[in-house]
Each structure stands twice: as C-alpha cells, then as structure tokens.
Design an enzyme around this catalytic site. Structure first.
Site, PDB file in Angstrom:
ATOM      1  CG  ASP A   1       3.350  -4.982  -3.078  1.00  0.00           C
ATOM      2  OD1 ASP A   1       4.274  -4.272  -2.666  1.00  0.00           O
ATOM      3  OD2 ASP A   1       3.496  -6.168  -3.423  1.00  0.00           O
TER       4      ASP A   1
ATOM      5  CD  GLN B   1       8.961   1.371 -12.157  1.00  0.00           C
ATOM      6  OE1 GLN B   1       8.845   2.052 -11.154  1.00  0.00           O
ATOM      7  NE2 GLN B   1       8.049   0.466 -12.503  1.00  0.00           N
TER       8      GLN B   1
HETATM    9  N1  SAM Z   1       7.669  -4.217  -1.887  1.00  0.00           N
HETATM   10  C1  SAM Z   1       8.003  -3.097  -2.641  1.00  0.00           C
HETATM   11  C2  SAM Z   1       8.441  -1.912  -1.878  1.00  0.00           C
HETATM   12  O1  SAM Z   1       7.628  -1.256  -1.237  1.00  0.00           O
HETATM   13  O2  SAM Z   1       9.620  -1.611  -1.924  1.00  0.00           O
HETATM   14  C3  SAM Z   1       6.991  -2.782  -3.688  1.00  0.00           C
HETATM   15  C4  SAM Z   1       7.272  -3.734  -4.779  1.00  0.00           C
HETATM   16  S1  SAM Z   1       6.371  -3.740  -6.232  1.00  0.00           S
HETATM   17  C5  SAM Z   1       7.700  -4.145  -7.314  1.00  0.00           C
HETATM   18  C6  SAM Z   1       5.981  -2.069  -6.630  1.00  0.00           C
HETATM   19  C7  SAM Z   1       5.310  -1.973  -7.986  1.00  0.00           C
HETATM   20  O3  SAM Z   1       4.418  -0.869  -7.989  1.00  0.00           O
HETATM   21  C8  SAM Z   1       6.249  -1.778  -9.160  1.00  0.00           C
HETATM   22  O4  SAM Z   1       6.251  -2.941  -9.946  1.00  0.00           O
HETATM   23  C9  SAM Z   1       5.681  -0.585  -9.914  1.00  0.00           C
HETATM   24  O5  SAM Z   1       5.703  -0.731 -11.310  1.00  0.00           O
HETATM   25  C10 SAM Z   1       4.263  -0.540  -9.371  1.00  0.00           C
HETATM   26  N2  SAM Z   1       3.611   0.766  -9.468  1.00  0.00           N
HETATM   27  C11 SAM Z   1       4.138   1.973  -9.199  1.00  0.00           C
HETATM   28  N3  SAM Z   1       3.215   2.939  -9.446  1.00  0.00           N
HETATM   29  C12 SAM Z   1       2.093   2.313  -9.864  1.00  0.00           C
HETATM   30  C13 SAM Z   1       0.822   2.764 -10.292  1.00  0.00           C
HETATM   31  N4  SAM Z   1       0.509   4.065 -10.309  1.00  0.00           N
HETATM   32  N5  SAM Z   1      -0.105   1.848 -10.667  1.00  0.00           N
HETATM   33  C14 SAM Z   1       0.195   0.519 -10.637  1.00  0.00           C
HETATM   34  N6  SAM Z   1       1.406   0.043 -10.271  1.00  0.00           N
HETATM   35  C15 SAM Z   1       2.332   0.932  -9.893  1.00  0.00           C
END
Ligand code: SAM
Length: 282
Positions: A155, A31
């Site tokens: 999250d 991303q």
């Molecule tokens: N508070 C935030 C929101 O809902 O806007 C979420 C924040 S946190 C940064 C989201 C994280 O989920 C990202 O760092 C992303 O890399 C991670 N993520 C997305 N898909 C994922 C997956 N399949 N497995 C693990 N992490 C994942």
C-alpha cells in the site's frame, strides 16, 4: 477568498478541490505531508502534493486492496502491510477475527503520527493488539523474511521518491520468498489511462510475472486518483481469485462494506480491452 487544492495528473491535466481550510503541513525526512478539509471530499491527505486518500472515497481503495485477497483465501492468518501509514488497510484487516498478526512497515513514522492524530477514520485500528508497527524501508525489511506471511499488501506511494524501491524486481522476488507456499501479494498498480502511470503499471506487471505463477489485475473506480480508474495487482503461488473465491464463506462473515461485494469481486477482474492489450504487451 477561495482556496483550492490543485494536483497535476499530467503536465496538461489538473484536478482541483475547493478547500475549507488547510489543517496541517509538515515536512518529514522523506516527504511533505499535508492535510486539508473540503466540503465535497471531507478531510484529505496528500504526500508531496499527491492525493493519498479522502474521507469520502478511501473506503473504495481499502475495500478492494483487502477484501479481494481475504475472500480468495479465508485461511489467511499472518499479514504484512508495506506502506499504508494512514492505517486504512490495517483497519479493514482487523475486521477478520481469524487474522492473528498484522505487521505494518512504513518508512515514515511522521506519516503514522500525523494520521493517528488527524485521520482517526483510517488510523483508529493501529492500536489493535494483533498489529505491530515498524518504521523502516519496506525494501530492506522484506529481505529478512522467508515463508512468514500468507498475504503481503503493498500500500505504497507511486514509483518515485521513497516508494520507488517497492516496484523493483528485487522487491517482488523477496516478497515471493517471504510468503508461505500459498501466499498472495496484492499491490496498488497505478492507473492504466495516463501514459506515465500506464508505463509504471506495465513495468510492475512484467516484474511480478517473473516470480508468481498466478498474476491477475483488477480495477476499481476511485474518483480522486488520476483518471479515476485504478488498478490493483493480484499475484499468488496457488490461489486464483476467480476460481477460488468462496462467496458463501465470505458473505457468512457478515463484514459490511461500502464498495466490495462478492459479485464485484469477479467483475473487477474483467478489464477493458485497452488495459488487456497493455498487459498482454508486458
Ligand atoms: N493509498 C495511497 C495511495 O496509493 O495513494 C497509499 C497511502 S499510504 C499513506 C503510502 C505510504 O507508503 C506512505 O505512508 C509512505 O510513507 C509509505 N512508503 C513509501 N515508500 C515506502 C517504503 N520504501 N517502505 C515503506 N513505506 C513506504
């Protein structure tokens, strides 16, 4: 020249923040990561052009995703965070002395590196000795575990791109299996207001209900998320967030919060009629 960050909340609605400067823009294998500084919201962080958090209102999201389950079951010791690369959820979890282990699985190591460097206000507890970081797809990680965690917090980003698998039936079923017999699953549940998000919310709710006997939804006001009205899903094998809240016990911990309190805990589950109807239909 004025510089503005603009995000499309729907094809016909845009949300903008006036910028002081762009701090960083980096493409990871998963991303596009951007960090900006603004007067109104302080530093903020986006993935693929969607708001993840701002310095000014992140406390609302992190309070509500962590303290609601923690106050419902004071016995929580082993926690898994899926996503959460900015570290805000881990920061709140590490405030509980009784928490023995926090595993955090984010698919994108670059998000964690960038947040450690530029978002200290959320990432500062990622080095806590109880925390172990894994860089892997949460969908795959969870398949390996059974009866391991008391709490799983999802999250994640929205249900497209890398986050898509974290809204599937397979994933929720595997979360159920990875939880202990009194385990709780909390996930960010999108907003109920705009159609595309409301559909994602209903879909997630239907899928979670197939596995968990207790399924509730609660809300918070998060100004920088689409519509400002955000939902969280609370699914559990035994604990009911309204029946089992022990307000005296939680208040006795002396954890200072900016948003969560034990009155709001119960109030957050009282949903507007249009949201109740949408959930009943699902
Ligand atoms: N508070 C935030 C929101 O809902 O806007 C979420 C924040 S946190 C940064 C989201 C994280 O989920 C990202 O760092 C992303 O890399 C991670 N993520 C997305 N898909 C994922 C997956 N399949 N497995 C693990 N992490 C994942």
């Amino acid at each position: 020249m004025e510089l503005w960050y603009t995000e499309e909340h729907t094809p016909a609605v845009r949300f903008s923040i006036k910028l002081k400067r762009q701090v960083l823009s980096r493409q990871s294998p998963f991303q596009l990561i951007d960090i900006f500084d603004s007067d109104e919201f302080g530093r903020f962080f986006t993935l693929d052009g969607l708001m993840m958090l701002t310095e000014k209102d992140e406390f609302i999201y992190h309070d509500m995703i962590v303290h609601v389950p923690m106050a419902t079951n004071p016995g929580i010791r082993r926690v898994l965070v899926i996503g959460g690369g900015d570290g805000g959820t881990v920061r709140e979890l590490t405030r509980y002395d009784k928490v023995e282990r926090v595993d955090m699985v984010d698919i994108d190591e670059m998000v964690v590196q960038v947040c450690r460097e530029h978002l200290q206000f959320t990432s500062r507890c990622l080095g806590d000795p109880r925390v172990t970081l894994y860089y892997e797809d949460g969908l795959k990680f969870i398949r390996r575990y059974e009866n391991t965690y008391d709490l799983i917090i999802v999250d994640s980003t929205d249900p497209f791109g890398p986050g898509e698998g974290l809204f599937t039936k397979e994933f929720y079923g595997n979360c159920f299996r990875a939880l202990s017999e009194d385990g709780i699953l909390v996930n960010q549940h999108e907003n109920p207001y705009y159609d595309s998000y409301a559909i994602a919310m209903q879909r997630a709710h239907i899928r979670i209900k197939e596995f968990f006997p207790i399924c509730r939804v609660y809300q918070a006001h998060i100004p920088t998320y689409p519509s400002g009205h955000w939902l969280f899903g609370f699914a559990s094998k035994k604990f009911d967030p309204l029946r089992d809240l022990d307000a005296t016990a939680w208040n006795g911990l002396g954890i200072e919060t900016g948003y969560y309190n034990t009155d709001l805990h119960s109030a957050a589950f009282m949903l507007p009629n249009y949201v109740k109807k949408a959930l009943e239909r699902s």
